[in-house]
Scaffold this active site. Structure first.
Site, PDB file in Angstrom:
ATOM      1  N   TYR A  83       0.858  -1.192   0.000  1.00 13.97           N
ATOM      2  CA  TYR A  83       0.000   0.000   0.000  1.00 13.97           C
ATOM      3  C   TYR A  83       0.887   1.233   0.000  1.00 13.97           C
ATOM      4  O   TYR A  83       1.897   1.304   0.718  1.00 13.97           O
ATOM      5  CB  TYR A  83      -0.897   0.012   1.243  1.00 13.97           C
ATOM      6  CG  TYR A  83      -1.730   1.273   1.358  1.00 13.97           C
ATOM      7  CD1 TYR A  83      -2.965   1.363   0.724  1.00 13.97           C
ATOM      8  CD2 TYR A  83      -1.275   2.383   2.077  1.00 13.97           C
ATOM      9  CE1 TYR A  83      -3.734   2.521   0.801  1.00 13.97           C
ATOM     10  CE2 TYR A  83      -2.027   3.539   2.159  1.00 13.97           C
ATOM     11  CZ  TYR A  83      -3.259   3.599   1.518  1.00 13.97           C
ATOM     12  OH  TYR A  83      -3.995   4.743   1.590  1.00 13.97           O
ATOM     13  N   GLU A 131      -3.376   7.620  -4.115  1.00 11.03           N
ATOM     14  CA  GLU A 131      -3.447   6.359  -3.371  1.00 11.03           C
ATOM     15  C   GLU A 131      -3.296   5.191  -4.336  1.00 11.03           C
ATOM     16  O   GLU A 131      -4.060   5.078  -5.307  1.00 11.03           O
ATOM     17  CB  GLU A 131      -4.769   6.247  -2.617  1.00 11.03           C
ATOM     18  CG  GLU A 131      -4.863   4.962  -1.789  1.00 11.03           C
ATOM     19  CD  GLU A 131      -6.175   4.856  -1.033  1.00 11.03           C
ATOM     20  OE1 GLU A 131      -6.137   4.584   0.179  1.00 11.03           O
ATOM     21  OE2 GLU A 131      -7.244   5.056  -1.655  1.00 11.03           O
TER      22      GLU A 131
END
Length: 416
Positions: free
Chosen positions: A139, A226
Site C-alpha cells: 500500500y 493512493e
C-alpha cells in the site's frame, strides 16, 4: 483513503470538500504521463469494444490474461454486489469472450459497495487491463497532513486489502513519512521508503517509481494519490496496479486538462447545482439539514450536532454575502433531500445580513413551504431586523441564542 485511516493518523487529511475525483483509467493515464509504471489497458463503453481491446492487448503487448474493472467513483469494487445479484465489480479472466461476458454483466448495471450510496452507482464503462505477475501487494499513498503542513506518505507492506483494518489492528505495519513541501521528496527519502517496503531486488527502480508518484502528486495539485496495491512483480520491479487520485478544486485554473476529466454523472447533483449559485454544499447521510455562513462555522455546527447525537444531512456554506434568491436556492437544495427531517439555520452575520437571510426564509416559505421543524440561530449584522421579520411571520420555528442551544434543539427534534 477512508475516514477510519485518517482518524488513526488524525493530522492527515483525506479528500476534502471541494476536490475532484477521477476514474481509475484516467488516473492511470496521468501516472503514466509522469513515468509511473502501470499495466497496459484501455477503457471500454460496450461489451463489443472489450473483445477488440483484449485482442489488441494480446497481439501488441503479449497479454494472455485480462482484468475487467468497473469504473465508478467508489472503493470496494472487487467485493461489491450488483443490484441484479452479480458479484464483484473486478474480475480476472483468460479469454476475450470471457471478458466480454463479464463486461456485459457490469455495463449499465448498478454496483453497490461499502463506499457508494445505498442505491449504488451505475457502471457506464469498464477498464480492461492486462493481468500482472505479482510477487507481493503493498500500500502506498501521498496526501496532505495538517500537523506537518505538507505532504505525508502513508505506506505499508500490507497492501491489496482493507488498509483501514491494518491501521487499527496492526498499526506498527503502517509507515509514515512527512515531506517538506518546499524541498519536495528527496531521493534519499524515496530510497528509504523503497527499503522499508522491501524492494530489495530492484531498489533503484522502486525509488524512481516513488519519486514519480510524488511528482504526479506535486505537479497536478493532487490532494491524494493512493495506490492499493502497489505491487512488486515477479521480476522485482514496482508497478501501480490501482490508482485513486483526488485534486484540489482551487487549482482548477491551472489544471485545465485534469479538470476536463470530471465526470458529472458520478457526482451528487445537489453539489453540482450548488456551485452554480456560489454555494458550497456537501451531501451527508443524516437527517438534519444545515444552512450556515462560513466554512469554519459550518464545520463547527456539524461537530456540535454530532456531539449531541444528531446526524447532519449536509454541509452548506453560503460563502460570503448572500441575497434573498441565494438563500432560497440554498434552502431548495437542502430540502430536496428527502432524508432531511429537521432544518437548522445557524448564521453569524458579518458580511451576511440577518435581515436578508430572514427575507430569504420568508420567500422560500411562500413559494415552496417549510413543512419540517425549523431551528434558527442568528447573530450579527441587522440581527434585530431579521428576528423581527421572522417573529411577525406565520413561520413556526425554534429560536436559539447560541450554537450549543441550536444544535441541542435540532438534535432533540431529529430523534422524534
Amino acid at each position: 483513503m477512508s475516514l477510519a485511516l485518517v482518524e488513526k493518523f488524525s493530522g492527515v487529511l483525506s479528500s476534502a470538500a471541494r476536490s475532484l475525483v477521477i476514474h481509475e483509467y484516467q488516473a492511470k493515464g496521468l501516472l503514466r504521463d509522469h513515468g509511473v509504471k502501470t499495466l497496459p489497458g484501455e477503457v471500454c463503453w460496450t461489451p463489443e469494444e472489450v473483445v477488440t481491446v483484449c485482442e489488441d492487448l494480446h497481439a501488441n503487448q503479449g497479454v494472455n490474461r485480462f482484468v475487467v474493472k468497473s469504473q465508478i467513483h467508489a472503493g470496494g469494487r472487487g467485493i461489491g454486489t450488483f443490484t441484479d445479484g452479480f458479484q464483484g465489480g473486478v474480475h480476472l479472466c483468460d479469454t476475450p469472450m470471457e471478458a466480454k461476458e463479464l463486461a456485459a454483466h457490469m455495463i449499465n448495471n448498478t454496483l453497490v459497495t461499502k463506499q457508494t450510496p445505498p442505491e449504488g452507482r451505475l457502471v457506464r464503462r469498464v477498464f480492461i487491463e492486462g493481468a500482472a505477475d505479482i510477487e507481493r501487494e503493498l500500500y502506498f499513498s501521498i496526501l496532505m497532513d495538517r500537523n506537518s503542513r505538507g505532504p505525508m506518505v502513508v505506506a505499508s507492506v500490507c497492501g491489496g486489502v482493507d488498509i483501514e483494518s491494518v491501521a487499527h489492528e496492526t498499526p506498527e505495519m503502517i509507515i509514515t513519512m512527512p515531506i517538506d513541501i518546499d524541498e519536495g521528496m528527496t531521493i534519499e527519502q524515496a530510497g528509504e521508503l523503497a527499503k522499508q517496503l522491501g524492494f530489495d531486488r530492484q531498489p533503484q527502480q522502486a525509488t524512481e517509481q516513488i519519486l514519480a508518484l510524488y511528482e504526479t502528486f506535486r505537479s497536478t495539485d493532487a490532494t491524494q494519490v493512493e495506490i492499493n496495491p502497489l505491487a512488486e512483480l515477479k521480476d522485482g520491479s514496482a508497478a501501480s496496479l490501482d490508482a485513486k487520485l483526488n485534486f484540489d478544486a482551487n487549482a482548477e485554473f491551472r489544471q485545465e486538462e485534469v479538470f476536463a476529466m470530471r465526470d458529472m454523472a458520478e457526482e451528487n447533483w445537489r453539489e453540482i447545482e450548488a456551485t452554480k449559485f456560489g454555494l458550497n454544499y456537501i451531501g451527508l447521510d443524516g437527517n438534519v439539514g444545515c444552512l450556515v455562513n462560513g466554512a469554519g462555522l459550518a464545520m463547527a455546527t456539524l461537530d456540535v450536532l454530532k456531539l449531541n447525537g444528531a446526524e447532519p444531512a449536509n454541509f452548506m456554506d453560503t460563502a460570503g454575502a448572500i441575497t434573498i434568491d441565494k438563500v432560497c436556492q440554498a434552502l431548495e437544495i437542502i430540502m430536496s433531500d428527502e432524508n432531511v427531517e429537521v432544518l437548522l439555520i445557524n448564521v453569524f452575520g458579518g458580511i451576511v445580513s440577518c435581515k436578508i437571510l430572514a427575507e430569504g426564509i420568508l420567500k422560500f416559505n411562500e413559494t415552496k413551504g417549510l413543512n419540517i421543524p425549523l431551528v434558527v440561530r442568528m447573530e450579527g449584522t441587522h440581527v434585530e431586523a431579521g428576528k423581527a421579520l421572522l417573529e411577525a411571520s406565520p413561520i413556526e420555528y425554534y429560536k436559539a441564542d447560541n450554537l450549543k442551544e441550536a444544535c441541542e434543539k435540532a438534535a432533540q427534534l431529529s430523534k422524534k
